[in-house]
Each structure stands twice: as C-alpha cells, then as structure tokens.
Design a protein around this motif. Sequence first.
Motif, PDB file in Angstrom:
ATOM      1  N   ALA A  94       0.842  -1.200   0.000  1.00 26.50           N
ATOM      2  CA  ALA A  94       0.000   0.000   0.000  1.00 26.50           C
ATOM      3  C   ALA A  94       0.875   1.248   0.000  1.00 26.50           C
ATOM      4  CB  ALA A  94      -0.937  -0.004   1.209  1.00 26.50           C
ATOM      5  N   GLY A  95       1.980   1.208   0.743  1.00 27.51           N
ATOM      6  CA  GLY A  95       2.916   2.329   0.757  1.00 27.51           C
ATOM      7  C   GLY A  95       3.543   2.566  -0.610  1.00 27.51           C
ATOM      8  N   LEU A  96       3.919   1.494  -1.287  1.00 29.32           N
ATOM      9  CA  LEU A  96       4.478   1.633  -2.639  1.00 29.32           C
ATOM     10  C   LEU A  96       3.439   2.177  -3.610  1.00 29.32           C
ATOM     11  CD1 LEU A  96       6.644  -1.597  -2.843  1.00 29.32           C
ATOM     12  CD2 LEU A  96       7.460   0.773  -2.920  1.00 29.32           C
ATOM     13  N   LEU A  97       2.196   1.737  -3.468  1.00 27.67           N
ATOM     14  CA  LEU A  97       1.124   2.267  -4.307  1.00 27.67           C
ATOM     15  C   LEU A  97       0.965   3.768  -4.084  1.00 27.67           C
ATOM     16  CD1 LEU A  97      -1.283   1.887  -6.280  1.00 27.67           C
ATOM     17  CD2 LEU A  97      -2.681   1.380  -4.254  1.00 27.67           C
ATOM     18  N   LEU A  98       0.940   4.184  -2.839  1.00 20.30           N
ATOM     19  CA  LEU A  98       0.815   5.608  -2.520  1.00 20.30           C
ATOM     20  C   LEU A  98       1.999   6.399  -3.071  1.00 20.30           C
ATOM     21  CD1 LEU A  98      -0.620   7.944  -1.084  1.00 20.30           C
ATOM     22  CD2 LEU A  98       0.631   7.314   0.983  1.00 20.30           C
ATOM     23  N   LEU A  99       3.197   5.870  -2.912  1.00 19.45           N
ATOM     24  CA  LEU A  99       4.400   6.525  -3.425  1.00 19.45           C
ATOM     25  C   LEU A  99       4.342   6.669  -4.940  1.00 19.45           C
ATOM     26  CD1 LEU A  99       7.032   7.523  -2.047  1.00 19.45           C
ATOM     27  CD2 LEU A  99       8.032   5.315  -2.624  1.00 19.45           C
ATOM     28  N   ARG A 100       3.949   5.589  -5.633  1.00 20.28           N
ATOM     29  CA  ARG A 100       3.849   5.616  -7.097  1.00 20.28           C
ATOM     30  C   ARG A 100       2.808   6.621  -7.566  1.00 20.28           C
ATOM     31  NH1 ARG A 100       2.203   0.155  -7.384  1.00 20.28           N
ATOM     32  NH2 ARG A 100       0.813   0.887  -9.020  1.00 20.28           N
ATOM     33  N   LEU A 101       1.627   6.574  -6.952  1.00 21.07           N
ATOM     34  CA  LEU A 101       0.539   7.459  -7.385  1.00 21.07           C
ATOM     35  C   LEU A 101       0.848   8.925  -7.081  1.00 21.07           C
ATOM     36  CD1 LEU A 101      -2.621   5.381  -6.379  1.00 21.07           C
ATOM     37  CD2 LEU A 101      -1.594   5.639  -8.654  1.00 21.07           C
ATOM     38  N   ALA A 102       1.377   9.203  -5.905  1.00 21.28           N
ATOM     39  CA  ALA A 102       1.681  10.591  -5.527  1.00 21.28           C
ATOM     40  C   ALA A 102       2.788  11.162  -6.412  1.00 21.28           C
ATOM     41  CB  ALA A 102       2.081  10.664  -4.056  1.00 21.28           C
ATOM     42  N   GLY A 103       3.866  10.418  -6.589  1.00 23.21           N
ATOM     43  CA  GLY A 103       4.958  10.889  -7.435  1.00 23.21           C
ATOM     44  C   GLY A 103       4.525  11.104  -8.871  1.00 23.21           C
ATOM     45  N   ALA A 104       3.776  10.146  -9.402  1.00 17.93           N
ATOM     46  CA  ALA A 104       3.307  10.254 -10.789  1.00 17.93           C
ATOM     47  C   ALA A 104       2.370  11.446 -10.950  1.00 17.93           C
ATOM     48  CB  ALA A 104       2.602   8.964 -11.202  1.00 17.93           C
ATOM     49  N   PHE A 105       1.436  11.618 -10.008  1.00 16.55           N
ATOM     50  CA  PHE A 105       0.510  12.747 -10.089  1.00 16.55           C
ATOM     51  C   PHE A 105       1.253  14.079 -10.057  1.00 16.55           C
ATOM     52  CE2 PHE A 105      -1.891  16.071  -7.898  1.00 16.55           C
ATOM     53  CZ  PHE A 105      -2.932  16.250  -8.804  1.00 16.55           C
ATOM     54  N   LEU A 106       2.173  14.228  -9.105  1.00 16.90           N
ATOM     55  CA  LEU A 106       2.906  15.496  -8.976  1.00 16.90           C
ATOM     56  C   LEU A 106       3.711  15.809 -10.229  1.00 16.90           C
ATOM     57  CD1 LEU A 106       4.066  15.233  -5.269  1.00 16.90           C
ATOM     58  CD2 LEU A 106       2.419  16.864  -6.217  1.00 16.90           C
ATOM     59  N   LEU A 107       4.419  14.821 -10.761  1.00 12.85           N
ATOM     60  CA  LEU A 107       5.219  15.053 -11.963  1.00 12.85           C
ATOM     61  C   LEU A 107       4.331  15.384 -13.156  1.00 12.85           C
ATOM     62  CD1 LEU A 107       8.054  15.155 -13.135  1.00 12.85           C
ATOM     63  CD2 LEU A 107       7.883  12.699 -13.576  1.00 12.85           C
ATOM     64  N   TYR A 122       1.142  16.592 -13.123  1.00 18.22           N
ATOM     65  CA  TYR A 122       0.382  17.823 -12.922  1.00 18.22           C
ATOM     66  C   TYR A 122       1.251  19.077 -13.016  1.00 18.22           C
ATOM     67  CZ  TYR A 122      -2.899  21.109 -10.824  1.00 18.22           C
ATOM     68  OH  TYR A 122      -3.720  22.183 -10.592  1.00 18.22           O
ATOM     69  N   VAL A 123       2.418  19.034 -12.411  1.00 16.88           N
ATOM     70  CA  VAL A 123       3.262  20.222 -12.345  1.00 16.88           C
ATOM     71  C   VAL A 123       4.104  20.407 -13.613  1.00 16.88           C
ATOM     72  CG1 VAL A 123       5.153  21.341 -11.071  1.00 16.88           C
ATOM     73  CG2 VAL A 123       3.333  20.163  -9.828  1.00 16.88           C
ATOM     74  N   HIS A 124       4.570  19.324 -14.210  1.00 12.59           N
ATOM     75  CA  HIS A 124       5.494  19.441 -15.341  1.00 12.59           C
ATOM     76  C   HIS A 124       4.972  18.856 -16.651  1.00 12.59           C
ATOM     77  CE1 HIS A 124       8.782  21.048 -12.987  1.00 12.59           C
ATOM     78  NE2 HIS A 124       8.503  20.150 -12.055  1.00 12.59           N
ATOM     79  N   GLY A 125       4.455  17.641 -16.620  1.00  9.50           N
ATOM     80  CA  GLY A 125       4.104  16.940 -17.851  1.00  9.50           C
ATOM     81  C   GLY A 125       2.928  17.517 -18.609  1.00  9.50           C
ATOM     82  N   VAL A 126       1.793  17.648 -17.948  1.00  9.56           N
ATOM     83  CA  VAL A 126       0.583  18.134 -18.619  1.00  9.56           C
ATOM     84  C   VAL A 126       0.759  19.562 -19.154  1.00  9.56           C
ATOM     85  CG1 VAL A 126      -1.868  18.673 -18.312  1.00  9.56           C
ATOM     86  CG2 VAL A 126      -0.941  16.519 -17.448  1.00  9.56           C
ATOM     87  N   PRO A 127       1.357  20.484 -18.394  1.00  6.63           N
ATOM     88  CA  PRO A 127       1.579  21.823 -18.964  1.00  6.63           C
ATOM     89  C   PRO A 127       2.453  21.802 -20.223  1.00  6.63           C
ATOM     90  CG  PRO A 127       1.792  21.919 -16.587  1.00  6.63           C
ATOM     91  CD  PRO A 127       1.688  20.467 -16.954  1.00  6.63           C
ATOM     92  N   LYS A 128       3.471  20.960 -20.249  1.00  6.44           N
ATOM     93  CA  LYS A 128       4.312  20.860 -21.452  1.00  6.44           C
ATOM     94  C   LYS A 128       3.505  20.319 -22.626  1.00  6.44           C
ATOM     95  CE  LYS A 128       8.970  20.397 -19.585  1.00  6.44           C
ATOM     96  NZ  LYS A 128       8.750  20.577 -18.151  1.00  6.44           N
ATOM     97  N   LEU A 129       2.677  19.332 -22.360  1.00  9.05           N
ATOM     98  CA  LEU A 129       1.861  18.724 -23.407  1.00  9.05           C
ATOM     99  C   LEU A 129       0.815  19.702 -23.937  1.00  9.05           C
ATOM    100  CD1 LEU A 129       1.597  15.953 -24.780  1.00  9.05           C
ATOM    101  CD2 LEU A 129      -0.077  15.354 -23.049  1.00  9.05           C
ATOM    102  N   LEU A 130       0.154  20.414 -23.039  1.00  7.75           N
ATOM    103  CA  LEU A 130      -0.905  21.337 -23.449  1.00  7.75           C
ATOM    104  C   LEU A 130      -0.382  22.604 -24.115  1.00  7.75           C
ATOM    105  CD1 LEU A 130      -3.351  21.109 -20.405  1.00  7.75           C
ATOM    106  CD2 LEU A 130      -3.558  20.000 -22.645  1.00  7.75           C
ATOM    107  N   HIS A 131       0.821  23.008 -23.766  1.00  8.05           N
ATOM    108  CA  HIS A 131       1.396  24.253 -24.294  1.00  8.05           C
ATOM    109  C   HIS A 131       2.681  23.968 -25.061  1.00  8.05           C
ATOM    110  CE1 HIS A 131      -1.541  26.158 -21.727  1.00  8.05           C
ATOM    111  NE2 HIS A 131      -1.064  25.476 -20.705  1.00  8.05           N
TER     112      HIS A 131
END
Length: 139
Positions: free
Chosen positions: A17-30, A32-41
């Motif tokens: 469960a901890g690894l799942l949380l780590l994977r989901l949180a890290g993936a979401f942050l990367l 949301y903050v970096h990937g999607v803005p680069k893709l959209l713009h």
Amino acid sequence: MIKTETGWPALPAAPDAGLLLLRLAGAFLLLYVHGVPKLLHYGSELHHIEDPLHLGAGITLSLAIFAEVLCPLLVAAGVYTRLACLPILFLLLVSMVFVHPDWSIADGQFGWLLMTIFASVAVAGPGRYRLGSLPRRGA
C-alpha cells in the motif's frame, strides 16, 4: 493475529500500500506540475525550454514529455515500473545538475524529492498493487 512491537496488529499489505501511494503521488505530482503543462502548451514550451544536452529544442521537449507524461503513467499503473523510472530520474538529474546548478537544496527541494520518490520506486519495484496483478473474474 500478528502484533507489532507497538501492540498494533500487523498489516501484511502495508508495504505494498505504501508503494502504491508513493507511485501514485509521485506520478501525479510530476504529471500535474510538469508533464501536462508541457503537453498542453507544446508550442510555447518549445520556445523557452532549456537544451542542456544540445539535442535541439524539439527533441529535448519530446524527451521531456516522454519522461514527464508517459513514464509517470506507467509508474502509476505499475507497468514496467523500474524501467519507467529511469527516464524520469535522468531528466530530473539533468535538470537539477545542468539546468539549475545555482539552486540551493531549498530552491530545488521539489526536484530532489521527486528524485527520491522515483529512485525509491525504482529500487523497491511497484509492489503487488498494480495493473496485471489484479484477480480475474471467474478464475
């Protein structure tokens, strides 16, 4: 029931469960903050992206999108997790060492924390909560 040293019942799935949380949180942050803005713009990003390896803006931005969009999705899903962490770690390391060498630890704490998250996932693997490990109906 197994009890821990504190007297609380042991949770056998807690590391997974901890690894799942780590994977989901890290993936979401990367994403949301970096990937999607680069893709959209993409067009505007192309004009101001740093190119520390001198590959050209288009190739650099495409590789950044690969590492900041596709790889986090794979990590979140738990598919090719360790392999998907490598481009992310490379991108973060290049960013921290070559693009922002003047940043203090405090200035770059988000990048260093993301590197810690994805390095931890790369070492530990995805855990058992991932796509492909879900029980199938009727089996």
